[in-house]
Design a protein around this motif. Structure first.
Motif, PDB file in Angstrom:
ATOM      1  N   TRP A 169     -47.386 -47.643  -7.681  1.00  0.00           N
ATOM      2  CA  TRP A 169     -46.679 -48.533  -8.609  1.00  0.00           C
ATOM      3  C   TRP A 169     -47.562 -49.678  -9.099  1.00  0.00           C
ATOM      4  N   GLY A 170     -48.844 -49.652  -8.789  1.00  0.00           N
ATOM      5  CA  GLY A 170     -49.706 -50.798  -9.059  1.00  0.00           C
ATOM      6  C   GLY A 170     -49.906 -51.082 -10.531  1.00  0.00           C
ATOM      7  N   VAL A 171     -50.290 -52.316 -10.817  1.00  0.00           N
ATOM      8  CA  VAL A 171     -50.614 -52.772 -12.169  1.00  0.00           C
ATOM      9  C   VAL A 171     -51.928 -53.549 -12.125  1.00  0.00           C
ATOM     10  N   LYS A 172     -52.594 -53.624 -13.258  1.00  0.00           N
ATOM     11  CA  LYS A 172     -53.785 -54.475 -13.427  1.00  0.00           C
ATOM     12  C   LYS A 172     -54.862 -54.215 -12.383  1.00  0.00           C
ATOM     13  N   SER A 173     -55.043 -52.965 -12.001  1.00  0.00           N
ATOM     14  CA  SER A 173     -56.066 -52.568 -11.021  1.00  0.00           C
ATOM     15  C   SER A 173     -55.862 -53.190  -9.648  1.00  0.00           C
ATOM     16  N   GLN A 174     -54.661 -53.688  -9.376  1.00  0.00           N
ATOM     17  CA  GLN A 174     -54.396 -54.287  -8.070  1.00  0.00           C
ATOM     18  C   GLN A 174     -54.590 -53.251  -6.961  1.00  0.00           C
ATOM     19  N   PHE A 175     -55.402 -53.612  -5.985  1.00  0.00           N
ATOM     20  CA  PHE A 175     -55.604 -52.821  -4.771  1.00  0.00           C
ATOM     21  C   PHE A 175     -56.225 -51.449  -5.042  1.00  0.00           C
ATOM     22  N   VAL A 176     -56.799 -51.243  -6.208  1.00  0.00           N
ATOM     23  CA  VAL A 176     -57.528 -50.003  -6.471  1.00  0.00           C
ATOM     24  C   VAL A 176     -58.941 -50.198  -5.937  1.00  0.00           C
ATOM     25  N   VAL A 177     -59.368 -49.323  -5.038  1.00  0.00           N
ATOM     26  CA  VAL A 177     -60.644 -49.549  -4.371  1.00  0.00           C
ATOM     27  C   VAL A 177     -61.349 -48.220  -4.106  1.00  0.00           C
ATOM     28  N   LYS A 178     -62.646 -48.243  -4.300  1.00  0.00           N
ATOM     29  CA  LYS A 178     -63.498 -47.074  -4.044  1.00  0.00           C
ATOM     30  C   LYS A 178     -64.061 -47.183  -2.632  1.00  0.00           C
ATOM     31  N   LEU A 179     -63.962 -46.092  -1.853  1.00  0.00           N
ATOM     32  CA  LEU A 179     -64.416 -46.074  -0.462  1.00  0.00           C
ATOM     33  C   LEU A 179     -65.433 -44.967  -0.253  1.00  0.00           C
ATOM     34  N   ASP A 180     -66.423 -45.250   0.583  1.00  0.00           N
ATOM     35  CA  ASP A 180     -67.513 -44.296   0.805  1.00  0.00           C
ATOM     36  C   ASP A 180     -67.485 -43.629   2.170  1.00  0.00           C
ATOM     37  N   SER A 181     -66.532 -43.996   3.018  1.00  0.00           N
ATOM     38  CA  SER A 181     -66.466 -43.376   4.348  1.00  0.00           C
ATOM     39  C   SER A 181     -65.032 -43.410   4.842  1.00  0.00           C
ATOM     40  N   LEU A 182     -64.739 -42.594   5.839  1.00  0.00           N
ATOM     41  CA  LEU A 182     -63.397 -42.540   6.385  1.00  0.00           C
ATOM     42  C   LEU A 182     -63.031 -43.852   7.070  1.00  0.00           C
ATOM     43  N   ASP A 183     -63.981 -44.458   7.759  1.00  0.00           N
ATOM     44  CA  ASP A 183     -63.699 -45.731   8.428  1.00  0.00           C
ATOM     45  C   ASP A 183     -63.321 -46.805   7.409  1.00  0.00           C
ATOM     46  N   GLU A 184     -64.095 -46.864   6.307  1.00  0.00           N
ATOM     47  CA  GLU A 184     -63.769 -47.807   5.240  1.00  0.00           C
ATOM     48  C   GLU A 184     -62.399 -47.508   4.664  1.00  0.00           C
ATOM     49  N   ALA A 185     -62.108 -46.250   4.463  1.00  0.00           N
ATOM     50  CA  ALA A 185     -60.836 -45.853   3.866  1.00  0.00           C
ATOM     51  C   ALA A 185     -59.667 -46.245   4.749  1.00  0.00           C
ATOM     52  N   MET A 186     -59.802 -46.071   6.048  1.00  0.00           N
ATOM     53  CA  MET A 186     -58.731 -46.439   6.975  1.00  0.00           C
ATOM     54  C   MET A 186     -58.460 -47.946   6.921  1.00  0.00           C
ATOM     55  N   LYS A 187     -59.532 -48.720   6.924  1.00  0.00           N
ATOM     56  CA  LYS A 187     -59.363 -50.179   6.865  1.00  0.00           C
ATOM     57  C   LYS A 187     -58.740 -50.597   5.538  1.00  0.00           C
ATOM     58  N   ALA A 188     -59.186 -49.964   4.452  1.00  0.00           N
ATOM     59  CA  ALA A 188     -58.639 -50.305   3.144  1.00  0.00           C
ATOM     60  C   ALA A 188     -57.164 -49.926   3.052  1.00  0.00           C
ATOM     61  N   PHE A 189     -56.805 -48.783   3.622  1.00  0.00           N
ATOM     62  CA  PHE A 189     -55.405 -48.346   3.629  1.00  0.00           C
ATOM     63  C   PHE A 189     -54.540 -49.390   4.333  1.00  0.00           C
TER      64      PHE A 189
END
Length: 816
Positions: A169-189
C-alpha cells in the motif's frame, strides 16, 4: 513515435466545467495547493471532503468533514449531501484517496474507475496478481507476497539477489529498499514492519502487506495518461534519472523522452495493456516502468495525476492541462487535449536531496531574478528551522530546480548553472532526536512528533487485543495509603494518598474493575498482587518502607511478577531520582541545564567558576524536601553554611547549581513512540513575590497554607512565543526519550530573562491527582480527568502490545 499522442476527441455536448458541481477529495499537503487554485479558475462548484477544515476551505463552495480513509463515514455523509445538492462527479489528486473516489463514483453513478479497479492499482499485490491472472507476466518482475521470515527466505531463494522489498500500500517510495543478502533482507523486513503504520502515513490503515520483487536493471521511464471510457486519449513520457539506492530516492527527470521510438512504442503498448487488465477506465493515470533488456517492465501504476512538477511540465511542453482534462472526464465532458507535433521546449529537473536527515539552517537562492527561458522553476519546500528527513528516517526532498532550453543539452546546461547558485545548509541530527520535529498550531494544541523513531525499542508482549472502548479491564492501583496526620510530613502523605483514590474513581467511572494495592502494608503486598489476576497495574507508588529511594523497586517487582504497568521502567525511575546523574546525562547529550557541582561530605571542594546566586538542594529527594528560601545563596559563606546544614540534617548528597532567575515551566509529556505529545506548558511567574523572597518552589510553597508563595502566578498555557514554546517542547522531548520515559512525565525547566531554557529535573512519576499540574495541562486541550487517566492506560496497553516480554527494559536508543 510522437512523444505525446492524442486520440480523436469525443464530441462535445456543449457544456463546460462552470456549470458542474465537483466533489473533490482533498490532500492535506500544501504542495497540492496549485491544483485546487487551478480548479477554482476552471469554475466548477467545488465541494471538498477533508478530515478537517484547512487552508483549502476558502477555495471551496462546500465542505464535508470526514476522514477520506474511512469510506463508510464518507459515503454516509455524501448520501446526505446528494439529497440536497446535485453532484456531477468526484475526483482526487491524492494517492491515499483513490479507493474512496472510486467507491463514491460507483455508489452514486458518477464517472470514474470501479472500486475494484482502483484497488487493483492502489495495492501493488493486487496489481501483480491481476496482471498474472491476465497472462501479462511478461510485464512484471518476479515477485512474492511476504508475510514472515520464512516467506522471505523462500522468495529470496527463488528470485535471487538483489531483491527489492516494498509495501503493497506504500506511496512516494516509502520503505522501498534494495537488499543484497538474506541477512540484510531480514533486517529490512523487520524495520519495515515496525515502522510501516498509520502514524507514519495514514495510507497504512488499508494494510501492511509487503512484497519482494526482482531488482530490475534498466532505464526508468514514466508515462502520464488520460483515459476516457477505457480509451487512452493522451500520453506523455518522462525520463527518470537513476535513483539513489538502496532506497530508490528520485534524483531528477527530463521531458520529452530521449529513448528510441521502438522502446517508447513498447512502453506505451504495455501501458495500454496494463490499464485494460486492471480495469481502469476514466481519469488521469501515472505509470512507472523500466526499459530492460527483456522489454518494458511495470514498476507501478497510480490511478491519479503524476505529482511534483509533472503537471507543470506537461502543460509547458505539450500544452495539455491535466487538471482540466481530468476534471472534464470526471463530470462527463469530452477529453480534448491539444495536438502538438513537436514539444515547445525541453525541461530537465533535479531534486534537492540532502545527504542526511537534519534541520535546515540556511537556504541560498540566486540573488538576481533568473531568466525564465533558462531556469524554468526553483522550488524550495523547506525553510530554515524546518526538519528534512531522508531515508531511513523519512522520505523527503528539499525541492527541485528545473532548467529549460530548446534542446536537452541546453536545458541541462542551464540547470547546472542554476544549481551552482543554490545551496542548502543542513545540520545533522540523530534520528532519535526531537529537535526540529514538533509542530504546534497554537498554545492550546498538543505538539506532535512528526515521525516515529527508527527501530524504537518495543514493549513487553503481554497485553493483546484490548480495546478500552469495548472491553472492561481489571485494573490494579499500586500506591501509598496513609492515615490522616498533622504537620508538614502529613501534608505530603495526604497528597500521596489522594492520588490513588482519585485514580480509582476515574478508572471506575470508565466501567473498569479496580483492586487497590497499598505499598505501606506490612508485609508488602507481593502475594496479593501476584494472585489478583489484574490485567494491568496503574503504578503511582512513590514510597516503599517510607523511602522514596525505593520507588523504582515497585516497578521492578511488577516486572518480576510479569504484570504490565503504567509509567516508566525501574531504570528510568532510579536515574531520575538521582539529580546528579540526570545532570551528567543531560550535559552528555548537549541539552541545556544549569552549571553544577555536588558534594557528599563537608569540606569537599566546590567548583569556583560557578556564578552566584547558586541553588543548593538535596540530590535525591522529592517534594521539595530540604528546600527553603535559604537554598538560594549569594556568597561563599552562605553556600558552605547551607551545604553543611543539608548534610548534617539529611545525610544525603547535595547538588549545587547556578540559579536561573526567571520563570519556572512545567512541561507535561504524554505517550510513547509516534504518539508522544507535549501538553500546553504551565508557567510559574515569581514577579509578585516580595523583596528578599527568591522565585522558587520551596517546601513551604507546596505544602503550607497562607504562605507568601500564594503570590506565585500560574499561567496555563504559557504565553511564550511560538518559537520559544517549540524549543522548550523539543528539548524536553529529547530528555523524555533519552531517559526512556514511558506513558507520561513532567519535566521542570527554568527560563532566564533572555528566554534561554534550562532543564532542572525529570519526573517520570509525577503526581496526577485531581488539580495537579499534569492533569490541569491536559484540561487545557479539553481532556477531562477521567479521560486523561484512561489515555495513560491506553498508552500502557499499546506499549506492551505485540512485542517480546521485558523489551521495555532495554534501551530505546538502539540504532537500525
Amino acid at each position: 513515435m510522437n512523444q505525446a499522442e492524442i486520440v480523436a476527441p469525443v464530441e462535445s455536448g456543449g457544456s463546460d466545467l462552470k456549470s458542474k458541481s465537483l466533489l473533490v477529495i482533498s490532500s492535506p499537503s500544501p504542495k497540492k495547493k496549485f491544483i485546487y487554485q487551478r480548479l477554482k479558475e476552471l469554475g466548477p462548484k467545488m465541494i471538498l471532503i477533508s478530515s478537517e477544515a484547512n487552508w483549502l476551505s476558502k477555495l471551496a463552495d462546500g465542505f464535508i468533514e470526514a476522514d477520506p480513509l474511512d469510506e463508510v463515514a464518507c459515503t454516509a455523509k455524501v448520501e446526505e449531501l446528494v439529497k440536497t445538492t446535485k453532484i456531477d462527479g468526484v475526483i482526487t489528486f491524492w494517492e491515499n484517496a483513490v479507493p474512496l473516489a472510486a467507491t463514491l463514483a460507483e455508489r452514486f453513478g458518477w464517472i470514474g474507475h470501479s472500486a475494484q479497479a482502483a484497488l487493483n492499482a492502489r495495492n501493488k499485490y493486487l496489481t501483480r496478481q491481476t496482471l498474472e491472472n491476465a497472462k501479462l507476466s511478461k510485464y512484471q518482475p518476479a515477485w512474492a507476497l511476504i508475510k514472515n521470515h520464512l516467506d522471505l527466505e523462500k522468495a529470496a531463494a527463488r528470485i535471487g539477489f538483489p531483491v527489492v522489498l516494498k509495501p503493497a500500500w506504500g506511496v512516494k517510495s516509502q520503505f522501498v529498499v534494495k537488499l543484497d543478502s538474506l541477512d540484510e533482507a531480514m533486517k529490512a523486513f523487520d524495520y519495515i514492519k515496525t515502522n510501516m503504520n498509520p502514524s507514519f502515513d495514514p495510507i497504512y490503515k488499508y494494510g501492511t502487506d509487503i512484497l519482494a520483487e526482482e531488482y530490475l536493471d534498466g532505464a526508468e521511464i514514466d508515462v502520464d495518461l488520460l483515459v476516457q471510457a477505457g480509451e487512452v486519449k493522451f500520453h506523455a513520457f518522462t525520463d527518470n534519472f537513476p535513483t539513489k539506492e538502496p532506497f530508490f530516492v528520485e534524483t531528477g527527470d527530463a521531458m520529452p523522452s530521449r529513448h528510441e521510438d521502438k522502446d517508447l512504442s513498447d512502453v506505451l503498448k504495455m501501458a495500454k495493456d496494463v490499464v485494460k487488465a486492471l480495469g481502469l477506465s476514466n481519469g488521469a493515470l501515472h505509470l512507472e516502468a523500466k526499459i530492460t533488456p527483456a522489454g518494458p517492465k511495470l514498476i507501478e501504476l497510480n490511478a491519479r495525476m503524476g505529482g511534483d512538477y509533472l503537471y507543470d511540465w506537461i502543460k509547458t511542453i505539450w500544452e495539455v492541462d491535466l487538471v482540466e482534462e481530468a476534471s472534464d472526464i470526471a463530470v462527463g465532458l469530452p477529453c480534448q487535449p491539444k495536438r502538438l507535433k513537436a514539444p515547445r521546449c525541453h525541461l530537465v529537473g533535479k531534486y534537492l536531496i540532502p545527504e542526511h536527515s537534519g534541520v535546515v539552517t540556511g537556504v541560498k537562492l540566486p540573488q538576481e531574478k533568473t531568466d525564465p527561458a533558462k531556469v524554468h522553476d526553483i522550488t524550495v519546500q523547506k525553510e530554515p528551522g524546518d526538519a528534512v528527513l531522508v531515508p531511513p528516517e523519512g522520505f523527503e526532498t528539499m525541492g527541485w530546480i528545473v532548467g529549460r532550453g530548446d534542446t536537452y543539452a541546453e536545458a541541462e546546461e542551464n540547470l547546472d548553472e542554476a544549481l551552482r547558485q543554490v545551496s542548502v545548509n543542513i545540520v545533522r541530527f540523530d534520528s532519535t532526536s526531537s529537535l526540529g520535529k514538533t509542530r504546534r498550531k497554537n498554545r492550546f494544541g498538543a505538539a506532535q512528533v512528526s515521525r516515529r523513531r527508527i527501530l524504537q525499542s518495543a514493549r513487553i508482549e503481554k497485553v493483546r487485543g484490548f480495546d478500552l472502548g469495548k472491553k472492561s479491564l481489571h485494573v490494579g492501583i499500586l500506591c501509598n495509603i496513609y492515615d490522616a496526620e498533622s504537620g508538614e510530613e502529613g501534608a505530603v502523605h495526604s497528597d500521596l494518598t489522594s492520588v490513588g483514590l482519585n485514580i480509582q474513581k476515574a478508572v471506575e467511572s470508565k466501567g473498569h474493575q479496580v483492586t487497590f494495592f497499598d505499598m505501606n502494608e506490612t508485609p508488602l503486598p507481593f502475594e496479593k498482587i501476584a494472585n489478583a489476576n489484574v490485567d494491568l497495574i496503574f503504578n503511582v507508588c512513590e514510597r516503599i518502607n517510607n523511602s522514596s529511594l525505593l520507588e523504582p523497586h515497585a516497578a521492578a517487582i511488577l516486572d518480576c511478577l510479569g504484570i504490565p504497568y503504567t509509567g516508566s521502567n525501574p531504570l528510568t525511575l532510579a536515574l531520575c531520582i538521582d539529580k546528579i546523574k540526570v545532570k551528567k546525562i543531560l550535559e552528555q547529550h548537549g541539552l541545556p541545564t544549569p552549571n553544577f557541582d555536588y558534594v557528599f561530605q563537608k569540606d569537599e571542594p566546590i567548583r569556583e567558576d560557578l556564578r552566584y546566586p547558586l541553588m543548593v538542594k538535596l540530590a535525591n529527594t522529592d517534594n521539595s524536601i530540604g528546600i527553603s528560601n535559604a537554598s538560594v545563596v549569594s556568597s561563599l559563606k552562605a553556600l558552605k553554611d547551607q551545604v553543611n546544614h543539608l548534610l548534617e540534617k539529611y545525610n544525603r548528597p547535595v547538588l549545587i547549581e547556578e540559579f536561573i532567575e526567571g520563570d519556572e515551566v512545567d512541561v507535561t509529556i504524554v505517550g510513547n513512540e509516534s504518539r508522544v505529545k507535549v501538553l500546553p506548558l504551565s508557567r510559574s511567574i515569581f514577579d509578585d513575590l516580595p523583596k528578599g523572597v527568591w522565585g522558587i518552589y520551596p517546601f513551604q510553597a507546596k505544602w503550607s497554607d497562607n504562605s507568601v508563595y500564594e503570590k506565585i502566578r500560574i499561567e496555563r498555557p504559557a504565553k511564550y512565543s511560538q518559537k520559544l514554546t517549540a524549543l522548550i517542547s523539543e528539548i524536553c522531548l529529547d530528555a523524555y526519550r533519552i531517559f526512556d520515559c514511558h506513558d507520561y512525565a513532567r519535566i521542570e525547566v527554568r527560563v532566564d530573562r533572555s528566554g534561554n531554557p534550562y532543564i532542572l529535573e525529570i519526573n517520570p512519576n509525577p503526581s496526577i491527582s485531581t488539580g495537579d499540574c499534569v492533569p490541569a495541562c491536559a484540561e487545557m486541550i479539553g481532556q477531562k480527568y477521567e479521560d486523561f487517566i484512561e489515555e495513560i492506560m491506553k498508552e500502557c496497553i499499546l506499549r506492551y502490545r505485540a512485542k517480546p516480554p521485558y523489551y521495555h527494559l532495554q534501551s530505546a536508543m538502539a540504532p537500525f
